[in-house]
Motif scaffolding. Structure first.
Motif, PDB file in Angstrom:
ATOM      1  N   ASP A   1      10.241 -19.366  56.024  1.00  0.00           N
ATOM      2  CA  ASP A   1      10.369 -17.961  55.647  1.00  0.00           C
ATOM      3  C   ASP A   1      11.621 -17.373  56.291  1.00  0.00           C
ATOM      4  OD1 ASP A   1       7.986 -18.036  54.238  1.00  0.00           O
ATOM      5  OD2 ASP A   1       6.793 -17.381  55.964  1.00  0.00           O
ATOM      6  N   ILE A   2      12.208 -16.398  55.638  1.00  0.00           N
ATOM      7  CA  ILE A   2      13.397 -15.734  56.169  1.00  0.00           C
ATOM      8  C   ILE A   2      12.942 -14.450  56.831  1.00  0.00           C
ATOM      9  CG2 ILE A   2      15.615 -14.699  55.590  1.00  0.00           C
ATOM     10  CD1 ILE A   2      15.530 -16.415  53.016  1.00  0.00           C
ATOM     11  N   ARG A   3      13.287 -14.337  58.102  1.00  0.00           N
ATOM     12  CA  ARG A   3      12.937 -13.107  58.808  1.00  0.00           C
ATOM     13  C   ARG A   3      13.949 -12.883  59.927  1.00  0.00           C
ATOM     14  NH1 ARG A   3       8.302 -16.530  60.109  1.00  0.00           N
ATOM     15  NH2 ARG A   3       8.851 -17.629  62.002  1.00  0.00           N
ATOM     16  N   GLY A   4      14.189 -11.633  60.207  1.00  0.00           N
ATOM     17  CA  GLY A   4      15.070 -11.266  61.296  1.00  0.00           C
ATOM     18  C   GLY A   4      14.246 -10.974  62.541  1.00  0.00           C
ATOM     19  N   THR A   5      14.925 -10.477  63.546  1.00  0.00           N
ATOM     20  CA  THR A   5      14.265 -10.142  64.793  1.00  0.00           C
ATOM     21  C   THR A   5      14.997  -8.967  65.433  1.00  0.00           C
ATOM     22  OG1 THR A   5      13.514 -11.035  66.916  1.00  0.00           O
ATOM     23  CG2 THR A   5      15.630 -11.801  66.134  1.00  0.00           C
ATOM     24  N   VAL A   6      14.455  -8.471  66.508  1.00  0.00           N
ATOM     25  CA  VAL A   6      15.177  -7.439  67.260  1.00  0.00           C
ATOM     26  C   VAL A   6      16.393  -8.094  67.896  1.00  0.00           C
ATOM     27  CG1 VAL A   6      13.117  -6.058  67.715  1.00  0.00           C
ATOM     28  CG2 VAL A   6      13.786  -7.845  69.330  1.00  0.00           C
TER      29      VAL A   6
END
Length: 107
Positions: free
Chosen positions: A55-60
């Motif tokens: 899955d594609i996800r960003g973060t802080v």
């Protein structure tokens, strides 16, 4: 991610290596950003390059890690057969990185 993983560009040039879930420039040794499974994030935690295996996800915004030991140049792999272009993914929460591939590598 394995400690001895490497990132190659489309011409099979070694451009980065992965150490402790972070990408580092093969040319300068500078930190490029964290790695989330098979997604390369910029230094702000936004997705830049991904693989359809996760899955594609960003973060802080991540904390800058201690400089990694430079990796040994790997043997240049054989150019793989050009894959079928994947469908465009849904934009991740927080959006995409504003950096281009070349800008990310030049950090």
């Amino acid at each position: 991610m394995r400690l001895d993983a490497h990132i190659f560009d489309l011409d099979m040039n070694w451009v980065a290596y992965i150490s402790n879930n972070h990408a580092w420039s093969a040319e300068t040794g500078n930190w490029l950003g964290p790695i989330d499974v098979a997604t390369c994030l910029d230094q702000n935690g936004k997705p830049l390059v991904w693989s359809p295996i996760s899955d594609i996800r960003g973060t802080v915004r991540p904390i800058r890690p201690v400089r990694a030991v430079r990796s040994v140049r790997p043997v240049r792999p054989v150019r793989p057969v050009r894959p079928v272009r994947p469908v465009r993914p849904i934009a991740p929460v927080g959006g995409w990185s504003q950096l281009t591939w070349q800008q990310w590598l030049a950090q």
